[in-house]
Design an enzyme around this catalytic site. Structure first.
Site, PDB file in Angstrom:
ATOM      1  CG  ASP A  16      -6.289  35.576  14.380  1.00  0.00           C
ATOM      2  OD1 ASP A  16      -5.181  35.067  14.137  1.00  0.00           O
ATOM      3  OD2 ASP A  16      -7.332  34.907  14.469  1.00  0.00           O
ATOM      4  CG  ASP A 110      -9.304  33.457  11.746  1.00  0.00           C
ATOM      5  OD1 ASP A 110      -8.280  33.275  11.076  1.00  0.00           O
ATOM      6  OD2 ASP A 110      -9.345  33.360  12.983  1.00  0.00           O
ATOM      7  CD  GLU A 111      -3.807  35.386  10.592  1.00  0.00           C
ATOM      8  OE1 GLU A 111      -4.140  34.185  10.431  1.00  0.00           O
ATOM      9  OE2 GLU A 111      -2.648  35.741  10.779  1.00  0.00           O
TER      10      GLU A 111
HETATM   11  P1  TTP Z   1      -6.581  30.427  13.874  1.00  0.00           P
HETATM   12  O1  TTP Z   1      -6.822  31.899  13.754  1.00  0.00           O
HETATM   13  O2  TTP Z   1      -5.181  29.950  13.874  1.00  0.00           O
HETATM   14  O3  TTP Z   1      -7.242  29.884  15.201  1.00  0.00           O
HETATM   15  P2  TTP Z   1      -8.624  30.272  15.892  1.00  0.00           P
HETATM   16  O4  TTP Z   1      -9.266  31.441  15.233  1.00  0.00           O
HETATM   17  O5  TTP Z   1      -9.473  29.055  15.982  1.00  0.00           O
HETATM   18  O6  TTP Z   1      -8.192  30.634  17.361  1.00  0.00           O
HETATM   19  P3  TTP Z   1      -7.341  31.910  17.849  1.00  0.00           P
HETATM   20  O7  TTP Z   1      -7.036  32.746  16.649  1.00  0.00           O
HETATM   21  O8  TTP Z   1      -8.204  32.605  18.835  1.00  0.00           O
HETATM   22  O9  TTP Z   1      -6.120  31.322  18.469  1.00  0.00           O
HETATM   23  O10 TTP Z   1      -7.325  29.683  12.711  1.00  0.00           O
HETATM   24  C1  TTP Z   1      -8.572  30.114  12.213  1.00  0.00           C
HETATM   25  C2  TTP Z   1      -9.421  28.925  11.838  1.00  0.00           C
HETATM   26  O11 TTP Z   1      -8.740  28.127  10.870  1.00  0.00           O
HETATM   27  C3  TTP Z   1      -9.714  28.005  12.985  1.00  0.00           C
HETATM   28  O12 TTP Z   1     -10.866  28.408  13.711  1.00  0.00           O
HETATM   29  C4  TTP Z   1      -9.887  26.674  12.330  1.00  0.00           C
HETATM   30  C5  TTP Z   1      -9.009  26.745  11.090  1.00  0.00           C
HETATM   31  N1  TTP Z   1      -7.764  25.982  11.328  1.00  0.00           N
HETATM   32  C6  TTP Z   1      -7.699  24.653  10.899  1.00  0.00           C
HETATM   33  O13 TTP Z   1      -8.643  24.139  10.302  1.00  0.00           O
HETATM   34  N2  TTP Z   1      -6.561  23.938  11.156  1.00  0.00           N
HETATM   35  C7  TTP Z   1      -5.477  24.467  11.831  1.00  0.00           C
HETATM   36  O14 TTP Z   1      -4.473  23.765  12.051  1.00  0.00           O
HETATM   37  C8  TTP Z   1      -5.553  25.834  12.254  1.00  0.00           C
HETATM   38  C9  TTP Z   1      -4.397  26.464  12.995  1.00  0.00           C
HETATM   39  C10 TTP Z   1      -6.716  26.543  11.984  1.00  0.00           C
HETATM   40 MG    MG Z   2      -8.143  33.136  14.768  1.00  0.00          MG
END
Ligand code: TTP
Ligand code: MG
Length: 394
Positions: A16, A110-111
């Protein structure tokens, strides 16, 4: 415990990206490095998509209204998302994932889960692979990610959550139950707000409480879900990594400064959002199996309407026609229609759906199939399903 014993032999990575959208912006503009960067809707009613770790220290996070974020972090840098940049980065990281195994299950841009069980003989231990993967993502994309390492998906995902940011966290079979025990019940996979609330009525607040719960009281509140959930609470999870499920859904939405009360205006926004989301769909080489519109009326009542696409499509025109119909029908149902948010999203079609619908529904393609069969004899073109059913080896 009933059923077969758990398979402890698998090696699963959950990767992730850290603060994904914000990190891409910080990478592209070095002046932003080290600063609290918040990505999201910048208007009065905008919502935060994500925040850099510098901004999270101030209590800013995903899904928070931007106005509230600005109160908590007034000196932050607020930027609108640039989806095309994030899609590009996503394509690059998924290429790297596939260098470790073809068994990659994408969960979002991203995951992903990677089943690296069969890669061990060639590439070394799962920890070594996690290290190498992080290094490649850093070298080629100049981005940080966190990797969870375990023998199943549940624990690999838990590991990446615990290892954030920029870390690697392995969870061994014998520590799984202990690591899970201290976490709030809502952190367990499949436990949403409703289930959590129900469990709390019988005194279950932490995953550890669920591990210890009596089967009969658990069954009373959860019915048939009781036993599967208790197994998850113990860290037992046999779900396979399912290849190619990347981006289950792609969408775009917009919240308005002022409520929209004109249908024309709502449709213009819907068109713009459909264009944006369809471009991302095509960029990722996907098609939509389901179109969904999200309509929020004041003060904060959210409706969704959806429609299956047969056959799946990635054409803006085709997708917009469906989205428009859904919105118009909703509009007619309202006594005084008003919108504070419009969204459109597409459920990504699986290869199987695309194949099936190609033969099952599309009349033009069907006609083509008939022509080919006429030319080469019947059997020149057969359905993927039919082929599989006839082949005893598959
Ligand atoms: P995440 O992987 O949940 O968050 P992140 O990568 O920003 O942070 P981390 O994993 O380090 O905690 O989500 C990936 C991307 O998806 C995030 O950068 C932006 C988008 N996203 C949204 O647009 N709305 C949301 O509610 C969430 C959770 C994520
Ligand atoms: Mg993330």
């Amino acid at each position: 415990m009933s059923g077969s014993s758990p398979n402890l032999d698998r090696a699963i990575l959950h990767v992730d990206m850290d603060a994904f959208y914000a990190s891409v912006e910080q990478r592209d503009d070095p002046k932003l490095r080290g600063l609290p960067v918040i990505i999201g809707g910048t208007g009065r009613r905008g919502v935060v998509a994500t925040a850099s770790y510098e901004a999270r220290k101030f209590g800013v996070g995903s899904a928070m209204p931007t106005a509230q974020a600005k109160q908590r972090c007034p000196h932050g840098v607020y930027l609108a998302p640039r989806m095309s940049r994030y899609v590009e980065a996503s394509v690059q990281i998924f290429e790297i994932f596939r260098e470790f195994t073809p068994q990659v299950e994408g969960l979002s841009l991203d995951e992903a889960f990677l089943d690296v069980s069969a890669s061990r003989s060639l590439l070394g231990s799962p920890m070594k692979m996690a290290d190498a993967l992080k290094a490649r993502v850093r070298q080629r994309c100049d981005l940080a990610c966190t990797v969870g390492v375990a023998h199943n998906k549940l624990l690999a995902k838990l590991g990446s959550g615990l290892g954030k940011p920029d870390g690697i966290r392995q969870i061994q079979p014998d520590e799984a139950a202990t690591v899970l025990a201290g976490l709030p019940i809502g952190r367990l996979w499949t436990v949403g707000e409703q289930t959590a609330a129900r469990l709390q009525t019988i005194g279950i607040h932490r995953i550890g409480d669920l591990q210890q719960a009596r089967a009969d009281s658990l069954a009373r509140v959860l019915g048939r879900r009781a036993e599967p959930l208790r197994l998850l609470a113990l860290g037992l999870d046999e779900r396979p990594v399912v290849v190619g499920r990347a981006d289950k859904s792609i969408g775009a939405e917009e919240t308005f400064e002022q409520d929209i009360r004109q249908l024309d205006q709502a449709l213009a926004v819907l068109m713009r959002l459909t264009e944006r989301a369809a471009a991302r769909l095509r960029g990722a080489l996907h098609q939509a199996a389901v179109v969904q519109v999200k309509l929020r009326k004041p003060p904060f009542i959210t409706h969704t309407r959806q429609r299956r696409m047969q056959p799946p499509s990635a054409s803006t025109d085709v997708l917009y026609a469906s989205a428009r119909e859904l919105l118009e029908r909703w509009w007619q149902e309202q006594s005084s229609p008003a919108l504070r948010l419009v969204g459109v999203s597409f459920e990504v079609a699986s290869e199987e759906q695309i194949q099936q619908d190609l033969f099952a529904v599309a009349p033009a393609k069907r006609a083509l199939e008939d022509q080919i069969n006429a030319k080469f004899g019947s059997g020149g073109v057969v359905r993927a399903r039919g082929l599989r059913a006839k082949d005893p080896d598959t």
